[in-house]
Design an enzyme around this catalytic site. Structure first.
Site, PDB file in Angstrom:
ATOM      1  N   LYS B 134      87.015  56.462 105.559  1.00  0.00           N
ATOM      2  CA  LYS B 134      87.223  57.740 104.415  1.00  0.00           C
ATOM      3  C   LYS B 134      87.049  58.996 105.175  1.00  0.00           C
ATOM      4  O   LYS B 134      86.840  59.148 106.412  1.00  0.00           O
ATOM      5  CB  LYS B 134      85.288  57.206 104.477  1.00  0.00           C
ATOM      6  CG  LYS B 134      85.145  58.112 103.278  1.00  0.00           C
ATOM      7  CD  LYS B 134      83.530  57.673 102.544  1.00  0.00           C
ATOM      8  CE  LYS B 134      82.456  58.395 102.014  1.00  0.00           C
ATOM      9  NZ  LYS B 134      80.780  57.211 101.480  1.00  0.00           N
ATOM     10  N   SER B 209      80.011  56.282  97.495  1.00  0.00           N
ATOM     11  CA  SER B 209      81.188  57.599  97.332  1.00  0.00           C
ATOM     12  C   SER B 209      82.199  56.551  98.541  1.00  0.00           C
ATOM     13  O   SER B 209      83.299  57.636  97.938  1.00  0.00           O
ATOM     14  CB  SER B 209      80.262  58.393  98.151  1.00  0.00           C
ATOM     15  OG  SER B 209      80.175  57.946  99.703  1.00  0.00           O
ATOM     16  N   SER B 233      76.973  53.694  98.738  1.00  0.00           N
ATOM     17  CA  SER B 233      77.898  53.710  98.950  1.00  0.00           C
ATOM     18  C   SER B 233      79.445  53.123  99.616  1.00  0.00           C
ATOM     19  O   SER B 233      79.991  53.418  99.362  1.00  0.00           O
ATOM     20  CB  SER B 233      77.824  55.520  99.369  1.00  0.00           C
ATOM     21  OG  SER B 233      77.621  56.539  98.534  1.00  0.00           O
TER      22      SER B 233
END
Lengths: 548, 548
Positions: B134, B209, B233
């Protein structure tokens, strides 16, 4: 004059105390020493209030008491009565209690004795051990004022989790002890039950905020006590009163049911931990009795790390921090550190010097995080009754500089705190240091009202390192501790350094004050830290390591 | 028009991405499926871009890949090349990447191969495993924008600690993945690299996310990925993309070096954890590889609890939470839970129903604690560039109701949070429940821009329970999942319930969406929770428990 002044309300707190004192054990006023007599540690014997057996009981450690009760040579009842008698006298001399619980304690002791008689064994590892309890640790159906007049009517609905665990282990709570207004003095004075004194010298403070506990331990009113510590509040009273205290790493001992104004504040975790009158071994006994019950399975804010058995070993590296780089310790402190260093070196333990790492920065972080709301909650409790703020409350509130931080500012400080912790930890590893031996305070003990410099203890709070305090075996000496010509030439590094250094003047102000040592270990190395303290205690004070 | 508009700056971020794409593996535009083609999971085979061996490599789990590399039957280089090719294609179809690191990844793979050749053994438990990362997980000498245009020039000075540990274990980072603006959407769109799509249905979001990670796993661009989770997330992308994700208990995996706007905020701890394309076993592999390196000895905010070996056992009690008492799950979710329940009961595992405990209250606490400063810090990052707030950023910022809390209010919420945690834990014990099986979201996956209801995942954040997400083995079915007459009669309990229920309409909107299960365990029972997930996966999906 209105009956609803804060004084009227404060009187209620004094009434609770007054009504709870077991009057049969009070020393008549005419037999009490004059208020000008500084040292009162001999009074239990001198007063004739305790007989030889009681004196001998109150001289014992918790570990020894449990062993004797296990053999049937002592009963829990006679143990608790002996300590109650001593506590009543101690209170007359030192004003350390907020409430006695004599009847309940004796009733509980009788039950333990009956259990022992019937089952032929002890109920648990603290069977029959009297434990004094700092007032803000909640007790079911009793008031809990936490040093605030406005809270005097607050009744607790349940025992603090820690008390439940200690009771399960056989502990008996016989007396609750004094704390300063707001809990944020390294001294012990409030507008309810007033000022607690140091048994070694009544012109000195017993320290704080667990000052009632310091006095309780120093006068041997209990073998074990419960204190709390967010900046030195266990260790400073232990140091000033010549006893033993332990600040565990945060999130090991349960805080549920302990009352504070800023409940839920976790930027700097307060901790609860033991004080002991007699030995480091007792601190470990306390910790083990609590953690063996897995408190994290009730209070889920705790980390589920069992209490390990660690065998004390001399194969360790101890660094001595002679000075924190900010405030110079008084001559007796340095003498005690040298004494310890020489003894440790003599038996071959590896000892190096510790150059402090940004202790001023550490203090900036923690002092800002104590009151991100400019002590609004503390002021609110004062305003609720109208009681005036004590000078040392004002002193600690002033850490906030009257400024309310934004959340962003608080978070930035929390980030700095974590960076500082990681840097300090890396430094310990890089220097190969396991433990840091240091002063607990710049002075052996503070004169009443003069406890201003927190950083020798608070530094381990901001770093969240476990730290134990224990006696160096030395006390302030009228000859050895005079200011030398060299001392007189010392040029302080700052106003703060100057303020603290000037307090010393010479040994007379600190007559008979015991001198403590503090040892801090790495984060979560609580067991290792207590084991290392015992090694130092063995080498420096000749205390045999016996319960292994 | 000024060159300094936020669009100009955002273009820099797109340039970093564009310049990093290994052009040799791009599928020509005329061979790409039309934008209207929803499901693209077959493209790796259909496109002809990957050969059979590469297809077979990218079908393997991390565990299997490491085993093959350990036997010498695969090289790290061919593994990383296969996944890079797949990732490039995946990016063309799903817009999931923010930066490729192909050269570095291949160079690193060659080094690992050389090590293996020379030493005859693997460098560590993740030897040669490509791991997607990420974007806000910092990488040395690379920019880190965390979804903010204003941060596009921010260069990181050091690899995040987690990456250091994974690299020590042999992991290779080949692609960085997309995240939403502010990190606070259960969706994946920002003003820099835009919107990421779901490989199963490009009208759906991959979740957020860690949405780039969801897409990466769902398209098999890596066997393992790194996500972060403060409200779902990791788990929401895993659920939406039909893969595996794990939210560990807070303070186990290291966050040092992961960039967020509100660094130092700890009222609700964000966590970092793994996603996996193939198996729960790989999640455990990741956790073990990290925790076996004792990250707490560097990042002292972590708890020093080693990763335990836990043997999966059917002697457990699983409670099924059909509904959180606030928002009714869509029909496919309930069907998948029934399917799982029936299979679990059939093999004799004890299954009970879970009556949710104050989930609305839990959401009130966590949603207030996300933004005690009314999202000031997030707004500040937006204002710094002038980029507009994305609709779902506004959505999450609105949790604060525009109100800045006082410290006292925040502390009171933290106290409530701890009380809620203790109550929930006590309830699990009282009911004899080890694990709770539940939806991960009210829908199988959300339509782009519609991820509004967080509480099925966020509830385990406020309670800080470990939770794993894995496929139920089922997908939305055009026949089985039609709204029944019964469904049509459902009277929502609140506006929120109505809003979410009305989104369903029927299976068409969610065509081919995989249906996930979520399992949560007790606080700090991370190992047990993954083991229990494997038991359910074995029983429900027939996945053999093999690596024990």
């Amino acid at each position: 004059m209105s009956l609803q002044t804060w004084e009227t309300k404060a009187q209620k707190g004094r009434d609770i105390l007054e009504n709870s004192i077991p009057k049969q054990w009070l020393l008549p006023a005419d037999k009490l020493p004059p208020a000008t007599q500084k040292n009162v540690t001999d009074l239990p014997r001198q007063s004739g209030l305790l007989n030889e057996r009681e004196l001998s009981i109150t001289d014992m450690s918790a570990t020894a008491l449990v062993a004797e009760m296990g053999k049937g040579s002592l009963t829990a009842e006679e143990v608790v009565v002996a300590f109650l008698k001593r506590a009543v006298l101690g209170h007359q001399l030192l004003n350390f209690a907020t409430e006695f619980m004599a009847d309940e304690a004796i009733a509980r002791a009788k039950k333990l004795d009956a259990y022992y008689q019937k089952m032929g064994k002890l109920v648990g590892p603290l069977h029959g051990v009297p434990i004094s309890v700092k007032e803000h640790v909640g007790l079911k159906n009793r008031t809990c004022n936490t040093g605030y007049v406005s809270w005097i009517d607050k009744v607790t609905s349940e025992d603090a989790l820690l008390l439940q665990l200690l009771a399960n282990a056989g502990g008996i709570f016989h007396v609750r002890t004094n704390q300063p207004q707001s809990l944020m003095h390294l001294c012990c004075s409030n507008n309810i039950t007033g000022q607690t004194l140091n048994p070694h010298n009544r012109e000195l403070t017993p320290g704080g905020s667990s000052g009632g506990e310091g006095a309780s331990m120093g006068f041997r009113c209990a073998p074990l006590g419960i204190g709390t510590d967010i900046g030195g509040s266990i260790r400073c009273p232990a140091a000033f009163c010549g006893v033993y205290g332990f600040r565990p790493t945060a999130l090991r001992n349960p805080l549920v049911g302990i009352k504070v104004a800023a409940a839920g504040q976790e930027s700097i975790h307060g901790v609860v931990g033991p004080l002991a009158s007699s030995s480091l071994e007792d601190l470990e006994l306390f910790q083990r009795a609590v953690l063996d019950q897995e408190p994290w399975d009730v209070d889920t804010s705790l980390v589920p790390i069992p209490w390990k058995k660690v065998i004390p070993s001399r194969d360790i590296t101890i660094a001595i921090m002679w000075d924190d780089g900010c405030v110079r310790p008084h001559p007796p402190i340095t003498r005690a550190l040298r004494h310890a260093r020489d003894k440790l070196v003599a038996v071959g333990i590896k000892v190096v010097d510790w150059e402090p790492y940004k202790h001023g920065h550490g203090w900036e972080i923690i002092s800002a995080l104590y009151y991100p709301d400019a002590a609004t909650l503390q002021h609110k409790q004062l305003q609720a009754s109208g009681e005036p703020a004590c000078p040392l409350s004002e002193w600690s509130f002033s850490y906030s500089k009257g400024k309310t931080l934004t959340h962003a500012e608080t978070w930035a400080l929390q980030e700095e705190r974590d960076i500082y912790r990681d840097e300090y930890h890396a430094l310990l590893k890089r220097r190969g240091v396991d433990f840091i031996l240091s002063p607990a305070y710049p002075a052996p003990a503070a004169v009443l009202g003069e406890s201003h410099y927190w950083s020798y203890t608070a530094i381990w709070n901001v770093l969240d390192l476990p730290a134990a305090v224990f006696p160096s075996g030395l006390a302030v000496d009228s000859e050895l501790d005079i200011l030398t010509a060299q001392d007189a030439k010392y040029i302080p590094r700052s106003e703060v350094d100057e303020r603290e250094w000037k307090k010393y003047q010479g040994p007379d102000r600190y007559e008979k004050a015991p001198i403590a040592l503090q040892i801090a270990g790495r984060h979560f190395k609580d067991e290792e830290t207590l084991a290392a303290a015992r090694v130092v205690d063995e080498v420096v004070n000749g205390v045999k390591i016996s319960n292994l």
